[in-house]
Design an enzyme around this catalytic site. Structure first.
Site, mmCIF file in Angstrom:
data_model
loop_
_atom_site.group_PDB
_atom_site.id
_atom_site.type_symbol
_atom_site.label_atom_id
_atom_site.label_comp_id
_atom_site.label_asym_id
_atom_site.label_seq_id
_atom_site.Cartn_x
_atom_site.Cartn_y
_atom_site.Cartn_z
ATOM 1 N N ASP A 45 -5.893 9.988 13.738
ATOM 2 C CA ASP A 45 -4.906 9.271 13.761
ATOM 3 C C ASP A 45 -4.552 7.893 12.804
ATOM 4 O OD1 ASP A 45 -4.776 6.953 15.926
ATOM 5 O OD2 ASP A 45 -6.213 6.025 15.528
ATOM 6 N N ASP A 48 -1.334 10.517 11.256
ATOM 7 C CA ASP A 48 0.136 10.495 12.733
ATOM 8 C C ASP A 48 0.795 9.145 13.070
ATOM 9 O OD1 ASP A 48 -1.373 9.088 14.441
ATOM 10 O OD2 ASP A 48 -1.635 11.200 15.743
ATOM 11 N N GLY A 49 0.321 8.068 13.343
ATOM 12 C CA GLY A 49 0.985 6.452 13.379
ATOM 13 C C GLY A 49 1.655 6.762 11.920
ATOM 14 N N ASP A 66 -0.767 9.279 21.373
ATOM 15 C CA ASP A 66 -1.682 8.655 21.320
ATOM 16 C C ASP A 66 -2.855 7.973 21.244
ATOM 17 O OD1 ASP A 66 -2.102 7.953 17.843
ATOM 18 O OD2 ASP A 66 -1.589 6.465 18.190
ATOM 19 N N ASP A 70 -7.091 8.841 21.385
ATOM 20 C CA ASP A 70 -7.751 8.465 20.879
ATOM 21 C C ASP A 70 -8.914 7.256 21.390
ATOM 22 O OD1 ASP A 70 -6.518 8.305 18.684
ATOM 23 O OD2 ASP A 70 -5.630 5.977 19.219
#
Length: 188
Positions: A45, A48-49, A66, A70
């Site tokens: 998480d 990827d951000g 995304d 989550d």
């Protein structure tokens, strides 16, 4: 659409059934392995951000998927710990966390439909809640109190962090609702 960050997010979604299946396997290290898979998903998480910003690969698909990824893996983990521990002391904060996720998602969706999404963007409190929540879930999922004979108290720390996450959840709900209130009340 098939950017590296989006592929990592899709990988996180694929990890959800793997995580659940491994956690409930009938072998000695199933909970620890499940906690590791959850940890891997939590790391992806952040990753990827970071890559989406660094590589300038922000996409509408990624912006949609995304937060969904989550919420799906956190909801699965919360349900799993309520099942594994079967105690009110885990169930209550888990319910608070789930209710908050649904409430904030709905609030952001509504604010977005009004062109006001930036007024309820992620805050420091929200990020602190997420950090406490992820660490709590890793500890509670693992079930570890010792490792190789050394005390590590993961479960005890998990309980504490779960309650911190629940308090931060309630606090962030108040902050986000306050930011949106004039629009919700029709006074803007």
């Amino acid at each position: 659409m098939w950017t590296v960050p989006n592929l990592i997010t899709l990988f996180r979604v694929v990890l959800i059934p793997v995580f659940v299946l491994v956690y409930f396997m009938d072998w000695k290290w199933a909970h620890e392995a499940g906690a590791f898979i959850f940890w891997l998903a939590a790391i992806t998480d952040w990753f990827d951000g970071y890559l989406a910003r660094k590589l300038d690969q922000n996409t509408p698909f990624g912006a949609f998927l995304d937060p969904v990824a989550d919420k799906l893996i956190v909801a699965a983990a919360l349900l799993m710990i309520t099942h594994s521990y079967a105690t009110l002391w885990i169930t209550l904060p888990a319910i608070v966390l789930l209710v908050r996720e649904i409430y904030i998602s709905a609030l952001r969706e509504w604010m977005g439909s009004q062109g006001l999404r930036d007024e309820v963007k992620v805050s420091f409190i929200g990020k602190a809640k997420t950090t406490a929540q992820m660490l709590a879930l890793i500890g509670l999922l693992s079930g570890l109190e010792t490792f190789m004979g050394f005390p590590i108290y993961w479960v005890s720390l998990g309980y504490i962090l779960l309650y911190i996450a629940a308090v931060l959840s309630l606090w962030s709900m108040v902050v986000y609702t306050s930011a949106a209130w004039k629009h919700l009340a029709g006074k803007a």
